[in-house]
Design an enzyme around this catalytic site. Structure first.
Site, PDB file in Angstrom:
ATOM      1  N   HIS A  57      -3.348 -19.630  11.977  1.00 53.00           N
ATOM      2  CA  HIS A  57      -3.900 -18.520  11.195  1.00 53.00           C
ATOM      3  C   HIS A  57      -3.073 -18.117   9.998  1.00 53.00           C
ATOM      4  O   HIS A  57      -3.417 -17.143   9.319  1.00 53.00           O
ATOM      5  CB  HIS A  57      -4.060 -17.282  12.079  1.00 53.00           C
ATOM      6  N   LYS A  86      -8.199  -3.458   4.475  1.00 44.99           N
ATOM      7  CA  LYS A  86      -7.553  -4.535   5.220  1.00 44.99           C
ATOM      8  C   LYS A  86      -6.174  -4.045   5.625  1.00 44.99           C
ATOM      9  O   LYS A  86      -5.710  -3.030   5.106  1.00 44.99           O
ATOM     10  CB  LYS A  86      -7.435  -5.796   4.349  1.00 44.99           C
ATOM     11  N   ARG A  87      -5.499  -4.747   6.528  1.00 44.46           N
ATOM     12  CA  ARG A  87      -4.142  -4.336   6.875  1.00 44.46           C
ATOM     13  C   ARG A  87      -3.285  -4.238   5.612  1.00 44.46           C
ATOM     14  O   ARG A  87      -3.519  -4.958   4.638  1.00 44.46           O
ATOM     15  CB  ARG A  87      -3.508  -5.339   7.851  1.00 44.46           C
ATOM     16  N   LYS A 108      -1.217  -9.024   0.370  1.00 44.03           N
ATOM     17  CA  LYS A 108      -2.591  -8.622   0.088  1.00 44.03           C
ATOM     18  C   LYS A 108      -2.687  -7.817  -1.215  1.00 44.03           C
ATOM     19  O   LYS A 108      -3.759  -7.604  -1.755  1.00 44.03           O
ATOM     20  CB  LYS A 108      -3.165  -7.826   1.259  1.00 44.03           C
ATOM     21  N   THR A 134     -11.798 -12.386   6.334  1.00 42.10           N
ATOM     22  CA  THR A 134     -13.173 -12.256   6.826  1.00 42.10           C
ATOM     23  C   THR A 134     -13.802 -10.993   6.257  1.00 42.10           C
ATOM     24  O   THR A 134     -15.024 -10.883   6.190  1.00 42.10           O
ATOM     25  CB  THR A 134     -13.234 -12.201   8.364  1.00 42.10           C
ATOM     26  N   LYS A 191     -17.796  -9.930   4.871  1.00 45.14           N
ATOM     27  CA  LYS A 191     -18.595  -8.746   5.223  1.00 45.14           C
ATOM     28  C   LYS A 191     -19.130  -8.058   3.961  1.00 45.14           C
ATOM     29  O   LYS A 191     -20.264  -7.588   3.936  1.00 45.14           O
ATOM     30  CB  LYS A 191     -17.757  -7.763   6.050  1.00 45.14           C
TER      31      LYS A 191
HETATM   32  C1  PLP Z   1     -12.800  -7.635   9.063  1.00 40.96           C
HETATM   33  C2  PLP Z   1     -11.721  -6.708   9.451  1.00 40.96           C
HETATM   34  C3  PLP Z   1     -10.393  -7.017   9.146  1.00 40.96           C
HETATM   35  C4  PLP Z   1      -9.996  -8.260   8.367  1.00 40.96           C
HETATM   36  O1  PLP Z   1     -10.058  -7.968   6.991  1.00 40.96           O
HETATM   37  P1  PLP Z   1      -9.396  -8.945   5.902  1.00 40.96           P
HETATM   38  O2  PLP Z   1      -9.823  -8.362   4.605  1.00 40.96           O
HETATM   39  O3  PLP Z   1      -9.998 -10.293   6.142  1.00 40.96           O
HETATM   40  O4  PLP Z   1      -7.943  -8.919   6.110  1.00 40.96           O
HETATM   41  C5  PLP Z   1      -9.394  -6.119   9.510  1.00 40.96           C
HETATM   42  N1  PLP Z   1      -9.701  -4.981  10.154  1.00 40.96           N
HETATM   43  C6  PLP Z   1     -10.965  -4.640  10.456  1.00 40.96           C
HETATM   44  C7  PLP Z   1     -11.238  -3.354  11.143  1.00 40.96           C
HETATM   45  C8  PLP Z   1     -12.017  -5.490  10.126  1.00 40.96           C
HETATM   46  O5  PLP Z   1     -13.276  -5.153  10.440  1.00 40.96           O
END
Ligand code: PLP
Length: 787
Positions: free
Chosen positions: A333, A521-522, A527, A629, A633
């Protein structure tokens, strides 16, 4: 079959027996428990049927230390096709379903993308009819809840089962013992139904809770040693007490290793016990089991299966190794070297010496194999599983698995050609790509019913719910202005709903007519939330200087948790909130700029944010985000991406067209080329506008209470002892980012033109369904059949 009267009766009964009162009088969170329990009675018969139906089949097993599931209730009602009925029934009783729904605590048993991926995979496998069970840990406390106090992150314990755990079924009859040096504890399974949409198949997520063999030491208690009396119990239960946030290296390292071994050993023992009942012969284990390792957290499964087969089941070493390497598959990952797991070998020696023994044997076997393959002695050390006193979990996973996959095309290419190239040369046939995906059931059907309805109407069918490629047919409406207006209406509704929620949760007013620019995101330096923050400050000063400048009103929304020990990440949160305050207090910014940092970003908040986005921020340093991911979305909900050539962004724009997205910045090759001579200080000196925004970190614009801003500033210009200056190329990418944002500003003014971009993103998002990903795993790696 749905039966109102039955369900009502059960609700009344559970309300009485569980909470001692009438349903209508209960708290919302209690109503939630009662309703969920009542629903379980509908689910269990199907679940048992599924178990029987998949009895003799080969199954996949997903081993993951994290599952970021999100709320169960609505998801399960939709999957069982009873949501509308239940809603109506509650309405008749004078009870508001939405309030019950909102009272459910997210089971936040994961950090971010990796845990959420596991949850999407469970949903997809069950929906497609693939027998795949998940195994993990039932943490008492999930990822901390985040509050923002005076701009800073404050962590609060997440007691997610406070009101009960109505979806979990405790199976005391299937308890397993796990042995550590000097102690033995129980792993108690809690089973959660994973209901495929349309309930074709219900799989199981089995989460293990740690419990003591001895509840209580009576002798110690009688001797008045109260502490000692409960010590064994506490020590045992501590193992599954908390989910460790990413990057918290210092605390509880040993406990984390114990967690890994605990759930892995329990899961393997569970599989072997069930398989032995079939009287097939353990040599056929791989014909019935394919085990996917979600990153290296469960990689101790490789030596543990060897141990169980050779020492408990009496198989020979070579036979056991053949079984093991035909069973496991490993998903990588990350490309961040610092995130590759290594354990001091003394931890293994101290905690699980029985496994350490096996690892040394595997390591010797590896070295022997390598010599046979003609690898020179001086090259052997780079492959060693035990190296310099550490156990390299990724190396163990590669050697012990039949398959190694990355999670997006670029990521896999980089693994093959760079990071793991010397492994690839040994075992090229093992390496493959499986681009991540997301489930459209949660991320469109559930979170955006308004848009789902339009999609279904235009397609004339609900097939997209289980076959996302169907969205492609929506492409023909791109030039239909009426449809575009309807899309914009729905986007407006979702923005309005989010604005109301943000008002309620954060106390902030945001304008639904402004452009919603969202980064969720985190929080991590790679990032680059900081790049986004610099751009906002840049806009702020531009408007200050040119008050008559015509810019599109924007609301910048952030959501992110920082690992509690990650000082810079926390400083970035504070910085964003300081900027929010600066802008908020400036009357000139009213109606033009607004910044909100939402508290406690999690799945249920995400479900409100993605559908309301006008712009998706995916601005990681190229080569650092394995896939992402969140980007998918946004795309599914019709938001263009502003982003770098990184992770799955590349495949997203390949599907939706670069002209419908905003790609900027350094690519992996560019970084490769400049990295050794990169001089961010020169950029800083030559770019006064960038310098001004950067210097707000040190010039008193904001109060730097503990020197964290100064440290951040230094890290960009001079680096630190563990990294070069501006390790993530923020300064280098700034100008292109800013200019690309100007294009967004211009393009957004053309409402219908913008809607078309959104629409083309949505209608071309079919590839990013986790259904596609699971099909590929099932066919290429697991070799399993559907029911
Ligand atoms: C989809 C999702 C992530 C992953 O987000 P990235 O932008 O791909 O890092 C992290 N936390 C939550 C709550 C999510 O739904």
């Amino acid at each position: 079959m749905f039966n109102h009267e039955n369900l009502k009766k059960r609700i009344d009964l559970y309300a009485m027996t569980t909470f001692g009162g009438e349903f209508k009088q209960l708290l919302d969170s209690e109503k939630y428990v009662v309703l969920s329990k009542a629903m379980m009675e509908n689910i269990v018969p199907y679940w048992n049927d599924s178990r029987k139906e998949t009895e003799g089949m080969k199954k996949a097993y997903y081993l993951s230390s994290e599952y970021l599931l999100g709320r169960f209730l609505t998801n399960n009602l939709i999957a069982m096709d009873t949501k509308d009925d239940v809603k109506r029934m509650l309405e008749e009783m004078g009870v508001d379903y939405n309030e019950i729904e909102e009272s459910e605590e997210d089971p936040a048993l994961g950090n971010g993308g990796l845990g959420r991926l596991a949850a999407c995979f469970l949903d997809s496998a069950a929906t497609l009819g693939y027998p795949m069970d998940g195994y993990g840990i039932r943490y008492d406390f999930g990822l901390f809840k985040q509050k923002i106090v005076d701009g800073e992150q404050v962590e609060v314990a997440d007691n997610w089962t406070k009101y009960g755990d109505p979806w979990g079924i405790r199976k005391v009859s299937e308890i397993v013992r796990v042995t550590f040096k000097g102690s033995e504890i129980y792993a108690v399974p809690y089973d959660y139904a994973v209901i495929g949409y349309g309930k074709k198949l219900i799989n199981t997520l089995r989460l293990w809770k740690a419990e003591s063999l001895e509840e209580f030491d009576f002798r110690a208690f009688n001797d008045q040693k109260y502490d000692q009396a409960v010590k064994a119990k506490n020590d045992a239960e501590n193992i599954a007490k908390v989910l460790y946030p990413n990057d918290s290296y210092e605390e509880g390292k040993k406990l984390r290793l114990k967690q890994q071994y605990f759930f892995v050993s329990a899961s393997l023992q569970d599989m072997i016990r069930k398989f032995k009942k079939k009287d097939i012969g353990l040599e056929k284990f791989p014909q019935f089991h394919s085990i996917q390792l979600n990153d290296t957290h469960p990689a101790v499964a490789i030596p543990e299966l060897m141990r169980l087969l050779t020492r408990k089941e009496g198989l020979g070493w070579d036979e056991a190794w053949a079984i093991t390497t035909a069973t496991f598959a490993y998903t990588n990952h990350t490309l961040l070297a610092e995130a590759l797991e290594q354990w001091p070998e003394r931890y293994y020696q101290e905690l699980i010496p029985q496994v350490y023994d096996v690892i040394t044997k595997i390591n010797s076997m590896l070295l022997e194999d390598l010599r046979k393959k003609g690898i020179h002695d001086h090259d052997l050390s780079r492959y060693e599983i035990i190296h310099n006193g550490n156990i390299r979990m990724a190396w163990m996973s590669i050697y012990g698995s039949k398959s190694i996959n990355g999670v997006a095309r670029l990521h896999t290419d980089l693994l093959i050609n760079k990071e793991l190239n010397y492994w690839y040369k040994l075992y090229p046939e093992k390496f493959n790509n499986k681009t991540n995906g997301i489930t459209q059931r949660r991320w469109l059907l559930q979170s955006n019913p308004e848009l789902s309805e339009l999609v279904t109407e235009l397609l004339g069918s609900e097939e997209w719910i289980t076959d996302l490629k169907k969205l492609k047919d929506l492409g023909k409406y791109t030039n239909d202005d009426e449809v575009m207006e309807r899309f914009l209406d729905i986007k407006g509704t979702k923005k309005q709903q989010l604005a109301e929620y943000i008002k309620q949760e954060e106390g902030e007013d945001i304008d639904p007519d402004s452009l919603f620019d969202i980064q969720i995101k985190r929080l991590h330096e790679y990032k680059r939330q900081l790049l986004n923050a610099f751009h906002i400050l840049y806009l702020y000063y531009e408007i200050k200087e040119n008050p008559e400048k015509n810019t599109v009103p924007r609301t910048f929304i952030f959501g992110a948790k920082a690992a509690p020990g990650y000082v810079r990440a926390k400083a970035i949160i504070k910085f964003i909130n300081d900027i929010a305050g600066l802008v908020k207090n400036d009357p000139l910014m009213k109606g033009r700029l607004k910044i909100v940092f939402v508290q406690n970003y999690r799945v249920s908040y995400a479900e409100k944010l993605f559908p309301a986005a006008d712009l998706s921020e995916q601005i990681s340093t190229a080569g650092k985000e394995a896939s992402g991911t969140g980007n998918m979305k946004f795309m599914l909900n019709g938001a263009p991406t502003i982003g770098t050539y990184d992770g799955a962004n590349i495949e997203i724009v390949e599907e939706a067209g670069e002209e419908n997205n905003y790609i900027f910045g350094l690519r992996v090759e560019d970084i490769e080329e400049i990295k050794d001579t990169y001089n961010p200080e020169a950029i800083y000196q030559n770019n006064p506008k960038l310098r001004r925004v950067m210097d707000t970190l040190i010039d008193g614009t904001f109060e730097d209470q503990d020197g964290a801003y100064r440290e951040l500033h230094n890290s960009l210009l001079y680096g630190a002892h563990w990294h070069r200056a501006d390790n993530y190329f923020i300064l280098k990418d700034f100008d292109e980012y800013r200019k690309t944002q100007e294009k967004v500003d211009i393009d957004y003014r053309d409402r219908l033109g913008w809607a078309r971009k959104c629409w083309l993103n949505m209608s071309n998002s079919g590839k990013f369904s986790s259904d596609r990903t699971i099909e590929q795993y099932a066919q290429d790696i697991w070799n399993i059949d559907k029911i």
